[in-house]
Design an enzyme around this catalytic site. Structure first.
Site, PDB file in Angstrom:
ATOM      1  N   ASN A 192       0.814  -1.228   0.000  1.00 45.90           N
ATOM      2  CA  ASN A 192       0.000   0.000   0.000  1.00 45.90           C
ATOM      3  C   ASN A 192       0.846   1.277   0.000  1.00 45.90           C
ATOM      4  O   ASN A 192       0.315   2.367   0.124  1.00 45.90           O
ATOM      5  CB  ASN A 192      -0.979  -0.009   1.182  1.00 45.90           C
ATOM      6  CG  ASN A 192      -0.274   0.077   2.528  1.00 45.90           C
ATOM      7  OD1 ASN A 192       0.951   0.134   2.589  1.00 45.90           O
ATOM      8  ND2 ASN A 192      -1.034   0.094   3.597  1.00 45.90           N
ATOM      9  N   LYS A 193       2.147   1.156  -0.134  1.00 48.67           N
ATOM     10  CA  LYS A 193       2.992   2.346  -0.130  1.00 48.67           C
ATOM     11  C   LYS A 193       2.913   3.064  -1.485  1.00 48.67           C
ATOM     12  O   LYS A 193       2.311   2.553  -2.419  1.00 48.67           O
ATOM     13  CB  LYS A 193       4.442   1.964   0.220  1.00 48.67           C
ATOM     14  CG  LYS A 193       4.573   1.373   1.640  1.00 48.67           C
ATOM     15  CD  LYS A 193       4.322   2.394   2.703  1.00 48.67           C
ATOM     16  CE  LYS A 193       4.209   1.985   4.144  1.00 48.67           C
ATOM     17  NZ  LYS A 193       4.543   0.744   4.707  1.00 48.67           N
ATOM     18  N   ILE A 194       3.548   4.242  -1.592  1.00 47.51           N
ATOM     19  CA  ILE A 194       3.341   5.073  -2.794  1.00 47.51           C
ATOM     20  C   ILE A 194       3.859   4.379  -4.054  1.00 47.51           C
ATOM     21  O   ILE A 194       3.276   4.507  -5.128  1.00 47.51           O
ATOM     22  CB  ILE A 194       3.923   6.484  -2.620  1.00 47.51           C
ATOM     23  CG1 ILE A 194       3.423   7.413  -3.732  1.00 47.51           C
ATOM     24  CG2 ILE A 194       5.444   6.476  -2.516  1.00 47.51           C
ATOM     25  CD1 ILE A 194       3.397   8.872  -3.363  1.00 47.51           C
TER      26      ILE A 194
END
Ligand SMILES: *Cc1c(COP(=O)(O)O)cnc(C)c1O
Length: 385
Positions: A192-194
């Site tokens: 879910n990170k950028i």
């Protein structure tokens, strides 16, 4: 539950155009192991992007924090200062090494480590004669902590900083990339990170010798013999060459992803910030946020509703919003640890946790989807006003 609409996730993966090509190259040359050209290139390209002298590609951001602590020689009986308002992965590696975390509150402007609380913790450390071996500063929700005062305090006491920049890759502080201000910086490429490699992390530093040690430990600390020979404890922490291929493709689109997340933030801000009782985490004047997530607080007294309630209502619409991180000093796991609030009788992170909400902020969110989210948030807030 409204199942007729496609589920809107908080921050889902968003692949670019090159990832599959890099994976295909790895297959074509049978570089499937945790060794190969994608790993070396991903390290070099990320180091270049953030302007660090070197980088070590690892299986997770947690592994990167763990190895940074190992590089600094943290061990049994040591203490490490750490932001309280964070994900548990910031603190757990301290305990892996037999050390004890001491937690530091946030300030209201940045939600990140409060220099006043840090200063008080250091004065107590000085009085007790036991200084921490490191300070883990977390840069939450895409924004750097206010590093100058924090660095000044840590330099005064000669204690190194590890920057947990898991959420802030691409952000800056006074023009300097987030994660490159401390002695070590770490990034995460979790789902879910950028940007994501499905699972992965990176350790960066200007200390090449330390990075070489970390790379050695990450592959079971095999010594240079033609048989298996070990003098130190190691780990199986290396990133695979396949996942590094995903990372290389993702790095190429990072700046585009930041632009889109900034747009998403601006739209939420334009539509919701004038509602009474709503406070956004704003971009601080000292740098650029990567706007990983748009986060805000909902004051239950002024609005008559709550973050929890809004999350439940969005869930009924098949929309995933979430509470903000539950501070470490409130976790049963860490409730025995020392904690320094913003002021002696005022904890900021407690209030942020009670009232904070993360809104869906993925770079593949459509305008129509964002309009739906805004509609339901507004409806709930206005109906209670
Ligand atoms: C995601 C995250 C981590 C952990 O990274 P992993 O790659 O999931 O191990 C650490 N700290 C913070 C603040 C994070 O958000």
């Amino acid at each position: 539950m409204n199942r007729s609409s496609k589920r809107i996730y908080l921050s889902p993966p968003h692949m670019g155009e090159k990832e599959q090509q890099f994976i295909k190259e790895a297959f074509d040359h049978n570089w499937i192991a945790p060794v190969g050209p994608n790993i070396n290139l991903f390290e070099r390209e990320l180091a270049e992007y953030v302007g660090s002298k070197g980088a070590v590609a690892l299986s997770s951001g947690t592994a990167a924090i763990h190895l940074a602590l190992r590089c600094l020689g943290i061990g049994n009986g040591d203490t490490v200062f750490c932001s309280t308002f964070t994900f548990v992965a910031s603190a757990n590696p301290i305990v892996y090494e037999g050390a004890e975390p001491i937690f530091i509150d946030s300030d209201l402007e940045t939600w990140n480590m409060c220099p006043l609380a840090l200063e008080r913790a250091f004065i107590d450390a000085k009085n007790s004669g036991k200084f921490p071996k490191a300070v883990i500063v977390v840069n939450l929700y895409g924004q750097s902590a206010n590093m100058d005062p924090i660095v000044k305090i840590c330099e005064h006491y000669n204690v190194p900083i590890i920057e947990d920049a898991a959420e802030s890759l691409g952000a800056t502080y006074k023009g300097k990339p987030s994660g490159t201000i401390g002695k070590f910086g770490i990034y995460s490429f979790n789902g879910n990170k950028i940007i994501t490699t499905s699972n992965g992390g990176m350790l960066v530093s200007d200390d090449i010798e330390a990075l070489n040690k970390a790379r050695h430990w990450s592959t079971q600390a095999k010594d240079a013999f033609n048989y298996y020979h070990h003098t130190e404890i190691g780990y199986n922490y290396r990133l695979s060459n396949i996942l590094a291929g995903i990372g290389r493709g993702q790095l190429m689109v990072l700046d585009d992803r930041i632009k889109v997340r900034r747009k998403i933030f601006n739209k939420y801000f334009d539509e919701l910030s004038n509602l009474d009782g709503i406070e956004f985490l704003l971009e601080a004047p000292y740098g650029n946020s990567n706007h990983w997530l748009t986060v805000l607080t909902i004051d239950p007294i002024i609005t008559g509703t709550s973050a929890e309630k809004v999350i439940d209502l969005l869930e009924e619409q098949n929309i995933e919003a979430r509470r903000v991180w539950k501070p470490m000093h409130l976790q049963p796991l860490y409730s025995h640890c020392k904690y320094y609030p913003h002021e002696n009788s005022r904890s900021i992170s407690d209030v942020l946790f009670a009232n904070g909400i993360c809104l869906p902020s993925g770079s593949n969110l459509t305008m129509e989807e964002q309009d739906r989210i805004i509609h339901f948030v507004k409806k709930e807030i206005l109906s209670k006003a």
